[in-house]
Design a protein around this motif. Structure first.
Motif, PDB file in Angstrom:
ATOM      1  N   ALA A 147       0.829  -1.205   0.000  1.00 37.90           N
ATOM      2  CA  ALA A 147       0.000   0.000   0.000  1.00 37.90           C
ATOM      3  C   ALA A 147       0.863   1.255   0.000  1.00 37.90           C
ATOM      4  O   ALA A 147       0.563   2.233  -0.708  1.00 37.90           O
ATOM      5  N   TRP A 148       1.920   1.250   0.789  1.00 33.66           N
ATOM      6  CA  TRP A 148       2.809   2.411   0.859  1.00 33.66           C
ATOM      7  C   TRP A 148       3.454   2.683  -0.499  1.00 33.66           C
ATOM      8  O   TRP A 148       3.492   3.830  -0.973  1.00 33.66           O
ATOM      9  N   ASN A 149       3.970   1.639  -1.128  1.00 34.97           N
ATOM     10  CA  ASN A 149       4.571   1.756  -2.458  1.00 34.97           C
ATOM     11  C   ASN A 149       3.549   2.290  -3.457  1.00 34.97           C
ATOM     12  O   ASN A 149       3.834   3.191  -4.250  1.00 34.97           O
ATOM     13  N   ALA A 150       2.332   1.753  -3.405  1.00 36.90           N
ATOM     14  CA  ALA A 150       1.287   2.160  -4.343  1.00 36.90           C
ATOM     15  C   ALA A 150       0.942   3.637  -4.215  1.00 36.90           C
ATOM     16  O   ALA A 150       0.588   4.295  -5.201  1.00 36.90           O
ATOM     17  N   LEU A 151       1.051   4.182  -3.001  1.00 37.86           N
ATOM     18  CA  LEU A 151       0.656   5.569  -2.758  1.00 37.86           C
ATOM     19  C   LEU A 151       1.805   6.558  -2.872  1.00 37.86           C
ATOM     20  O   LEU A 151       1.573   7.736  -3.168  1.00 37.86           O
ATOM     21  N   THR A 152       3.039   6.131  -2.633  1.00 38.16           N
ATOM     22  CA  THR A 152       4.138   7.085  -2.530  1.00 38.16           C
ATOM     23  C   THR A 152       5.083   7.086  -3.715  1.00 38.16           C
ATOM     24  O   THR A 152       5.836   8.047  -3.889  1.00 38.16           O
ATOM     25  N   GLY A 249      -4.256  11.959 -16.428  1.00 39.50           N
ATOM     26  CA  GLY A 249      -3.016  12.301 -15.755  1.00 39.50           C
ATOM     27  C   GLY A 249      -2.831  11.625 -14.415  1.00 39.50           C
ATOM     28  O   GLY A 249      -1.829  11.855 -13.736  1.00 39.50           O
ATOM     29  N   GLY A 250      -3.777  10.786 -14.026  1.00 38.80           N
ATOM     30  CA  GLY A 250      -3.676  10.065 -12.763  1.00 38.80           C
ATOM     31  C   GLY A 250      -2.849   8.802 -12.896  1.00 38.80           C
ATOM     32  O   GLY A 250      -2.100   8.615 -13.860  1.00 38.80           O
ATOM     33  N   GLU A 251      -2.980   7.920 -11.920  1.00 38.71           N
ATOM     34  CA  GLU A 251      -2.166   6.712 -11.905  1.00 38.71           C
ATOM     35  C   GLU A 251      -2.965   5.541 -11.367  1.00 38.71           C
ATOM     36  O   GLU A 251      -3.722   5.690 -10.403  1.00 38.71           O
ATOM     37  N   VAL A 252      -2.783   4.391 -12.006  1.00 35.54           N
ATOM     38  CA  VAL A 252      -3.326   3.130 -11.504  1.00 35.54           C
ATOM     39  C   VAL A 252      -2.162   2.288 -10.996  1.00 35.54           C
ATOM     40  O   VAL A 252      -1.268   1.926 -11.763  1.00 35.54           O
ATOM     41  N   ALA A 253      -2.141   2.025  -9.695  1.00 35.38           N
ATOM     42  CA  ALA A 253      -1.152   1.140  -9.098  1.00 35.38           C
ATOM     43  C   ALA A 253      -1.723  -0.273  -9.149  1.00 35.38           C
ATOM     44  O   ALA A 253      -2.679  -0.595  -8.444  1.00 35.38           O
ATOM     45  N   VAL A 255      -1.955  -3.951  -8.495  1.00 38.94           N
ATOM     46  CA  VAL A 255      -1.523  -4.931  -7.499  1.00 38.94           C
ATOM     47  C   VAL A 255      -2.170  -6.294  -7.730  1.00 38.94           C
ATOM     48  O   VAL A 255      -1.504  -7.326  -7.719  1.00 38.94           O
ATOM     49  N   GLY A 256      -3.482  -6.305  -7.953  1.00 41.83           N
ATOM     50  CA  GLY A 256      -4.236  -7.557  -7.889  1.00 41.83           C
ATOM     51  C   GLY A 256      -4.513  -8.201  -9.214  1.00 41.83           C
ATOM     52  O   GLY A 256      -5.666  -8.403  -9.584  1.00 41.83           O
ATOM     53  N   TYR A 257      -3.452  -8.569  -9.940  1.00 42.36           N
ATOM     54  CA  TYR A 257      -3.649  -9.064 -11.301  1.00 42.36           C
ATOM     55  C   TYR A 257      -4.457 -10.355 -11.362  1.00 42.36           C
ATOM     56  O   TYR A 257      -5.100 -10.636 -12.373  1.00 42.36           O
ATOM     57  N   SER A 258      -4.466 -11.156 -10.308  1.00 48.90           N
ATOM     58  CA  SER A 258      -5.135 -12.458 -10.382  1.00 48.90           C
ATOM     59  C   SER A 258      -6.352 -12.549  -9.473  1.00 48.90           C
ATOM     60  O   SER A 258      -6.879 -13.636  -9.255  1.00 48.90           O
ATOM     61  N   ALA A 278      -3.692   7.834 -18.390  1.00 48.21           N
ATOM     62  CA  ALA A 278      -3.072   7.741 -17.078  1.00 48.21           C
ATOM     63  C   ALA A 278      -1.870   6.809 -17.117  1.00 48.21           C
ATOM     64  O   ALA A 278      -1.640   6.086 -18.094  1.00 48.21           O
ATOM     65  N   VAL A 279      -1.115   6.823 -16.032  1.00 46.50           N
ATOM     66  CA  VAL A 279       0.006   5.911 -15.866  1.00 46.50           C
ATOM     67  C   VAL A 279      -0.494   4.607 -15.252  1.00 46.50           C
ATOM     68  O   VAL A 279      -1.252   4.625 -14.275  1.00 46.50           O
ATOM     69  N   LEU A 280      -0.080   3.478 -15.823  1.00 50.99           N
ATOM     70  CA  LEU A 280      -0.365   2.163 -15.251  1.00 50.99           C
ATOM     71  C   LEU A 280       0.947   1.609 -14.724  1.00 50.99           C
ATOM     72  O   LEU A 280       1.891   1.393 -15.489  1.00 50.99           O
ATOM     73  N   ARG A 281       1.025   1.405 -13.411  1.00 53.76           N
ATOM     74  CA  ARG A 281       2.279   0.987 -12.785  1.00 53.76           C
ATOM     75  C   ARG A 281       2.070  -0.285 -11.985  1.00 53.76           C
ATOM     76  O   ARG A 281       1.189  -0.361 -11.140  1.00 53.76           O
ATOM     77  N   ARG A 282       2.887  -1.274 -12.286  1.00 47.97           N
ATOM     78  CA  ARG A 282       2.846  -2.520 -11.516  1.00 47.97           C
ATOM     79  C   ARG A 282       3.483  -2.292 -10.148  1.00 47.97           C
ATOM     80  O   ARG A 282       4.511  -1.632 -10.027  1.00 47.97           O
ATOM     81  N   VAL A 283       2.869  -2.862  -9.126  1.00 48.95           N
ATOM     82  CA  VAL A 283       3.406  -2.763  -7.770  1.00 48.95           C
ATOM     83  C   VAL A 283       3.702  -4.175  -7.276  1.00 48.95           C
ATOM     84  O   VAL A 283       2.794  -5.008  -7.177  1.00 48.95           O
TER      85      VAL A 283
END
Length: 338
Positions: A147-152, A249-253, A255-258, A278-283
């Protein structure tokens, strides 16, 4: 000492509780008397043979644990006997972006922490915030760091910004807690009204039932005057709905691919990805640096994790069954007592 070990089989994996001598730490290693563990959906995937990383035969499972350092090897300088520590999920990932050479993970490719004594790298432990019990500290290494990584990581979450997090699992609960500390407005999805009430009590500004509204992105847009959420922490899916919920311009973190079943496994329309803007970022959980940073915040605000139930070490298989039931709310904890 007693340890759980994973015995791979043709239809999944079987846990065995075995006894062996406690190890002695070598150069750069620490021996930790585990006091508590936590478990979750990731562990169910490891046991079922469906986890994304390879699983070593006979490995000690579990990647979340906290305990007391009882011995250190040569050249260890970061910790000393008596220190209260938590294990990091990826002991070689110290800082910076995730790289393949840092992919060794507790409980899959290397021995984990479902054991009375764990032999860990000194680089793979962090101090526990003083106000937390071992049981509370054991809730942090996977879900809280994720969660911290996803937000920061990436653009900062600003006061008044909108954070959308999916489901009422542990990652979403920590996302809710951290986002509220940052001054964000938090929208969260869940399945039942009883869980919705508990989420509101934790500070959720709006709660959407994904059972009543399978296309919940419509509700997200309505709640944000059509703009969408600045940050979407996708810990439950489906990804298509997250992309339709994010602001330009937002971001999708991600996490829950499965976690979103057949719906989430459907091919994604490239147009949906493009139109999200938006940015799509794997966490993938987070580094030791992420863990240290979140611990500073947890300590400063005296934050406590949400605990569902605590099981004794000998009843760990029962705790796994409780996890499979999806009836809990918060982290499932294993206590070693003492």
């Amino acid at each position: 000492m007693k340890s759980y070990r994973l015995d791979p089989g043709q239809t999944g994996a079987r846990l065995s509780l075995v006894e062996r001598d406690a190890p002695e730490p070598g150069r750069g290693q620490v021996l930790v008397r585990m006091r508590a563990n936590s478990l979750g959906f990731r562990d169910l995937m490891v046991l079922a043979g469906t986890y994304v990383l390879p699983v070593s035969p006979g490995v000690v499972p579990g990647c979340e644990g906290a305990g007391e350092v009882v011995a250190v090897g040569e050249d260890v300088t970061r910790v000393k006997p008596g220190d209260r520590v938590a294990a990091t999920v990826f002991p070689r990932w110290l800082d910076g972006p995730f790289r393949r050479e840092n992919a060794a993970q507790l409980g899959t490719t290397i021995d984990g922490v479902w054991t009375e004594y764990a032999l860990l790298s000194e680089d793979g432990v962090v101090p526990l915030p003083p106000h937390l019990s071992y049981e509370e500290g054991a809730a942090l290494p996977l879900a809280a760091v994720t969660a911290w990584n996803a937000l920061t990581t990436g653009a900062p979450v600003r006061p008044g910004g909108v954070v959308l997090t999916l489901g009422s699992g542990a990652v979403s609960l920590f996302t809710l807690q951290f986002a509220k500390l940052a001054g964000a407005r938090v929208i969260i999805t869940t399945s039942t009204e009883s869980k919705a009430e508990r989420l509101r009590a934790l500070g959720a500004d709006e709660v959407i039932s994904y059972r009543e509204h399978p296309s919940w992105s419509v509700q997200v847009r309505a709640l944000t005057d059509g703009r969408g959420a600045d940050r979407v922490v996708d810990a439950a899916g489906p990804l298509e709905q997250s992309l339709k919920s994010v602001a330009p311009g937002g971001e999708v973190a991600f996490v829950g691919y499965s976690l979103s079943g057949e719906v989430g496994a459907q091919p994604l329309d490239p147009g949906t990805l493009f139109m999200a803007g938006a940015v799509l970022r794997r966490v993938a959980t987070g580094s030791r640096a992420h863990f240290v940073e979140l611990n500073r915040t947890v300590e400063a605000h005296r934050l406590r994790p949400v605990i569902d139930r605590v099981f004794p070490f000998e009843r760990l298989p029962e705790a796994l069954e409780h996890c499979r039931s999806h009836e809990g709310f918060g982290k499932i904890i294993i206590s070693h007592g003492g």
